[in-house]
Each structure stands twice: as structure tokens, then as C-alpha cells.
Design an enzyme around this catalytic site. Structure first.
Site, PDB file in Angstrom:
ATOM      1  CG  ASP A  17     -22.391  -8.571 -24.826  1.00 50.24           C
ATOM      2  OD1 ASP A  17     -21.522  -8.535 -25.403  1.00 50.24           O
ATOM      3  OD2 ASP A  17     -22.789  -9.377 -24.060  1.00 50.24           O
TER       4      ASP A  17
ATOM      5  CE  LYS B 233     -20.445 -16.145 -28.974  1.00 46.28           C
ATOM      6  NZ  LYS B 233     -21.520 -15.227 -29.056  1.00 46.28           N
TER       7      LYS B 233
HETATM    8  C1  LIG Z   1     -22.275 -15.562 -27.166  1.00 41.56           C
HETATM    9  C2  LIG Z   1     -22.683 -14.397 -26.862  1.00 41.56           C
HETATM   10  C3  LIG Z   1     -22.000 -14.272 -25.402  1.00 41.56           C
HETATM   11  C4  LIG Z   1     -22.307 -15.926 -24.138  1.00 41.56           C
HETATM   12  O1  LIG Z   1     -20.647 -15.535 -24.357  1.00 41.56           O
HETATM   13  P1  LIG Z   1     -20.260 -17.828 -24.265  1.00 41.56           P
HETATM   14  O2  LIG Z   1     -19.447 -17.675 -24.305  1.00 41.56           O
HETATM   15  O3  LIG Z   1     -21.412 -18.459 -25.226  1.00 41.56           O
HETATM   16  O4  LIG Z   1     -21.088 -18.055 -23.213  1.00 41.56           O
HETATM   17  C5  LIG Z   1     -22.951 -13.290 -24.878  1.00 41.56           C
HETATM   18  N1  LIG Z   1     -23.286 -11.291 -25.167  1.00 41.56           N
HETATM   19  C6  LIG Z   1     -22.949 -12.480 -26.818  1.00 41.56           C
HETATM   20  C7  LIG Z   1     -23.665 -10.843 -27.121  1.00 41.56           C
HETATM   21  C8  LIG Z   1     -22.821 -12.830 -27.357  1.00 41.56           C
HETATM   22  O5  LIG Z   1     -22.310 -13.106 -28.712  1.00 41.56           O
END
Ligand SMILES: *Cc1c(COP(=O)(O)O)cnc(C)c1O
Length: 384
Positions: A172, A197
Site C-alpha cells: 500500500d 489521499k
Molecule cells: C485511507 C486509506 C485506505 C483506504 O482507502 P479509502 O479510499 O478510504 O477506501 C487504505 N490504505 C491507507 C494507507 C489509507 O490511508
């Protein structure tokens, strides 16, 4: 012509509209496409399966991540859901003890019901990861730097261990974005993103992205994307493309501010611990420096007990108390009760997500204003 990342952010993927010359890819707000005869399409059939605006974003994220294939989803979790659907009953995943709370939740309360299990490890310890790989393990899932303690994992070392044992490495990359870190080039098999984000960057769109290199893996993921259907809408695809255009300048300013704030927090005496891989004292500093072009702009800190963290959070004026991160505005969150509430209290304590832990997503406001705001709220929060 092979462009550098700053140019790719603006011209990568599909650069504008070739029919009209529009400099931006249009929003193809359509669910279906005219077929010229039976089985004679113009390349598009139905927008769950494919949409030109989404396709432009998918090509863009593939290119930025130095991958061959990209996929866009309705949220980060929709992307993660699709990636996890690669696995089947009796498969096991090795998961880092520092991951987004929602990722833990989907593993623990959705995929576990389908017989896909997980084991939590400290992924910053490569030996611990290697020792956990048994015959059932099919993948390793990590974030680096991870949520919320900014723990750095050596992606290249974990990729080597994964490939030695024939399992996939999923990374991620939400916190750093491809502007600062490209896990596929370090050996990862799948990169996932919450586009909500930094990529979107303006706290106005929820989106998820995936990038891979392997053709078979890509085929399987496209199949799952179409079968599960959690695709990103055309308008939202447009907004993420638009956000990505300014990713470079935003990340530079985010980081500039974060470095100053981390240093200030460390010297101020207000925090008993500052987690930020951009400061030399941080445990992950050296690996971070080796594998990424910068430490990003997420900072976590433990507020000294002489200050009431609740009163501190309630008295911030410029910095907003909210879930999420990566927008132009500074956001603060309380991981124990917000982003990481889904993680059982005992695991939280064990990994260091204490009640006094504050996570700061440093925005691109004036850094002196940010420090003034943090300081005035801390002063109000001083106990008795
Ligand atoms: C926010 C986030 C997610 C999930 O993403 P959404 O767009 O809210 O579904 C996954 N991994 C990380 C590191 C995040 O900050």
C-alpha cells in the site's frame, strides 16, 4: 521520449483528447456505447468494464508506478477488496502489524468468513516475516511507511523473501505516492492506493488505484474488477487525474512543512515521542532514505501526559480534526478512537497505538501558522 516524473504527472497516461484537442481528458459520463454491429464495438462496451476517463487514469497510475497495468476503483478499500479476491479459502496472508484500520477490518471481518486467514507480523523485521511463511501463505501485505506509527519496512528485502518462497508482495503506497516511492521497482508485485489521499489531494474525492507489472496478474485483476464492479466513476476519475497534475509541487511543500514541524515537535518538549522517518533519530530513517525519494508528510507523536490530548484536539483552529490525510489542508486524527478503532485494544497497545498518540497530516498552509496553532492548543490543554 522518456519523461521524468514531474512531466509524467501532467502529460502521462492519456494526454488530453485526441479528437477535439481538449488539453484535458473529457468526462465520458456514459454507461454504455453504441455498437456498429453484432460484436463490432469501438473498443468500449459498458462503463463497468471500461470507460475512457477511467482508462486515462488507469494508464496514468501504471506509468507513474513504473508498472504496465493500472486499475481504478471506487475507493481504496474497493481496490483492496479486489486484490484480496485473488485468494481463496485456506489461503493465508502475512500482514504487517502497522496497517490501515480498514484493511485490517476487511481481512478480519469479511475475508476471514470466506476462509482466508491472516497472520500479523512486524514487517520491519525481515526474519520474522520469512519465518511466518508456511505452505498456506500466498501473499505478504505491507505499508511503508505504515499507518499510524510511520514504521518503515524494507520493501526490497521483503520482496526477496516473498519471491524466494513464491508468494506475492502487496504494498500500500498511499502515504508516499509514486512521486516519492515506486514499490514495483523494488520488487513488489502489486501496489495499492487510496487515491482519496495525496493523489486526489484536495479531500474531495474517494478513490482507489492498483498498479502491477505482470500480465497474468493484470488479467486476473481486470476480470475481478469487472466481476466485483467497484469501479471508479468517470467524474471521480477526472478529479483524480486533475489532482495528480499538482502532486509534485504539493508533495514538496507537504514535506517541507512536515520536516519543520517534526523538528519543532522533537525540540519543543510537548511530545514524548515523534514518529517521522525524515528525522535521523527515527528507526526507519536509513531504509527510508534508501528506498524512497523523501519521507512524506505524515507525522505521529505522543503528547506528553501533562497535556490533555482531548482538549488539545478540540482547541485546534487551523488544523482540522478529521479522518483521512493527504489533502492540502492539515488534518489531525486520534488513531486509537478513529482510524485504528477497528484494531482490538490489546493489539493497539502492543504495537504502540497509545491513547496519547496523535497523527498529523501536514498540509500546505504556511508552516508558521501551523506551528502557532498546534502550540496554542497544546498550551490550553495543559493539565491543572
Ligand atoms: C485511507 C486509506 C485506505 C483506504 O482507502 P479509502 O479510499 O478510504 O477506501 C487504505 N490504505 C491507507 C494507507 C489509507 O490511508
Amino acid at each position: 521520449m522518456s519523461l521524468k516524473i514531474d512531466s509524467q504527472l501532467i502529460h502521462g497516461g492519456v494526454d488530453g483528447d485526441s479528437t477535439t484537442g481538449a488539453v484535458n481528458i473529457p468526462v465520458y459520463q456514459t454507461s454504455t456505447y453504441r455498437q456498429d454491429g453484432l460484436g463490432r464495438t469501438r473498443g468500449w462496451e459498458y462503463s463497468r468494464t471500461g470507460n475512457p476517463t477511467r482508462d486515462a487514469l488507469e494508464q496514468l497510475i501504471a506509468q507513474l508506478e513504473r508498472g504496465k497495468y493500472g486499475l481504478a476503483f471506487a475507493s481504496g478499500l474497493a481496490a483492496i477488496n479486489t486484490v484480496l479476491s485473488l485468494f481463496q479459502s485456506k489461503d493465508k496472508l502475512i500482514v504487517s502489524d502497522n496497517i490501515y484500520g480498514g484493511t485490517f477490518r476487511i481481512l478480519d471481518s469479511v475475508f476471514k468468513n470466506f476462509g482466508i486467514t491472516y497472520e500479523i507480523v512486524d514487517s520491519s523485521n525481515v526474519e520474522e516475516v520469512e519465518a511466518a511463511i508456511d505452505d498456506d501463505v500466498k501473499a505478504i501485505y505491507i505499508e511503508s511507511p505504515a499507518n499510524p506509527l510511520l514504521t518503515v519496512t524494507d520493501i526490497e528485502a521483503i520482496a526477496k523473501v516473498a519471491h524466494k518462497k513464491g508468494v506475492l508482495l502487496i504494498v500500500d503506497n498511499t502515504f508516499l505516492t509514486p512521486y516519492l516511492q515506486r514499490p514495483l521497482t523494488l520488487g513488489a508485485d502489486i501496489v495499492v492506493h487510496s487515491g482519496t489521499k495525496y493523489l486526489g489531494g484536495h479531500s474531495d474525492t474517494v478513490a482507489g488505484l492498483v498498479a502491477v507489472n505482470d500480465e497474468k496478474l493484470a488479467e486476473r485483476l481486470y476480470y475481478l474488477q469487472n466481476s466485483i464492479g467497484g469501479v471508479l466513476a468517470p467524474w471521480d476519475s477526472f478529479l483524480i487525474i486533475r489532482g495528480i497534475k499538482t502532486l509534485g509541487v504539493r508533495m514538496e511543500k507537504h514535506q517541507h512543512n512536515a520536516r519543520i514541524i517534526a523538528k519543532w515537535l522533537g525540540e519543543s518538549g510537548y511530545a514524548t515521542k515523534v514518529y517521522y522517518p525524515g528525522i535521523e533519530q527515527d528507526k526507519g530513517y536509513a531504509i527510508q532514505k534508501k528506498q524512497a525519494d523523501g519521507p512524506g508528510a505524515m507525522i505521529s507523536f505522543v503528547l506528553d501526559e501533562q497535556y490533555d490530548y482531548q482538549i488539545f484536539l478540540e482547541n485546534l483552529k487551523l488544523v482540522t480534526l478529521a479522518e483521512s490525510l493527504g489533502g492540502v489542508e492539515s488534518l489531525v486524527c486520534h488513531p486509537a478512537s478513529m482510524t485504528h478503532a477497528a484494531i482490538p485494544a490489546d493489539i493497539r497497545k502492543e504495537v504502540g497505538i497509545v491513547d496519547e498518540l496523535i497523527r498529523l497530516s501536514v498540509g500546505i498552509e504556511d508552516v508558521d501558522d501551523l506551528i502557532d496553532d498546534l502550540e496554542q492548543a497544546i498550551k490550553i490543554a495543559k493539565r491543572g
